[in-house]
Design a protein around this motif. Structure first.
Motif: not given
Length: 206
Positions: A120-125, A127-135
């Motif tokens: 689940f930590a890998r999923i969070a990582e 998701d965080s990368a996707i969020g940074r890309a969108k921002e």
């Protein structure tokens, strides 16, 4: 997406499915079980995102084949491998193919929970990368095409003079565009601007 943490248990042994389900549910996880890799793959397109607890030795289709098919279909759910004694070499192959961890049966509760939390930590990582890309894409949308060209050149490590030559403009104009794009991106240093560019994948653009 639901806030719950869901684990898909894929194992042909009913006893393993029941025992692992009990351990995970008592630890607060949601669980769905699948009696074969083919059954899981048949429904995975519509399955809720989570992590996969996948047995190596199964009839019809073994765990490595299931893992490979998930990757081919672009399914990004992290995989934790379950292996019997003597299958460690196969489990290592699974990890090289992207599995988060492998558990040798019979496994302890603490070992299982640690592997699942790692997944689940890998999923969070991710998701965080996707969020940074969108921002980053939102910020880059404020740039003019020429400012984006200049940023692309900077991301490729080119000096102002080379960027100017490639774009058919003066070095002074490149400096102006560079100052403007940094203002629009709300950054103070080139390194901060490059982080945004890399997050959005601008360095891969032609």
């Amino acid at each position: 997406m639901a806030d719950r943490k869901l684990i898909h248990i894929v194992d042909d042994e009913e006893a393993i499915r029941k025992s692992a389900s009990f351990l995970l549910r008592t630890a607060g996880y949601a669980v769905e079980t699948w009696a074969s890799g083919t059954m899981f793959l048949a429904d995975v397109k519509h399955a809720e995102h989570g992590c996969v607890l996948l047995d190596i030795r199964m009839p019809e289709m073994d765990g490595l084949d299931v893992q490979r098919t998930l990757a081919e279909r672009g399914v990004t759910m992290p995989v934790v491998i379950m292996t019997g004694h003597g299958d460690v070499g196969i489990a290592v192959r699974a990890m090289k193919a992207g599995a988060v961890d492998f558990l040798e049966k019979p496994f302890e509760r603490a070992t299982l929970l640690y592997a699942i939390e790692t997944a689940f930590a890998r999923i969070a990582e991710a998701d965080s990368a996707i969020g940074r890309a969108k921002e980053a894409e939102v910020r880059l949308a404020a740039l003019t095409p020429r400012e984006r060209d200049v940023l692309n050149g900077l991301a490729r490590g080119l000096p102002n003079k080379t960027i100017a030559y490639d774009l058919g403009i003066s070095a002074r104009t490149v400096e102006v565009h560079r100052a403007n794009l940094m203002t629009k991106l709300e950054v103070r240093s080139l390194s901060d601007a490059l982080r945004i560019a890399f997050a959005a994948g601008i360095a891969t653009e032609e």
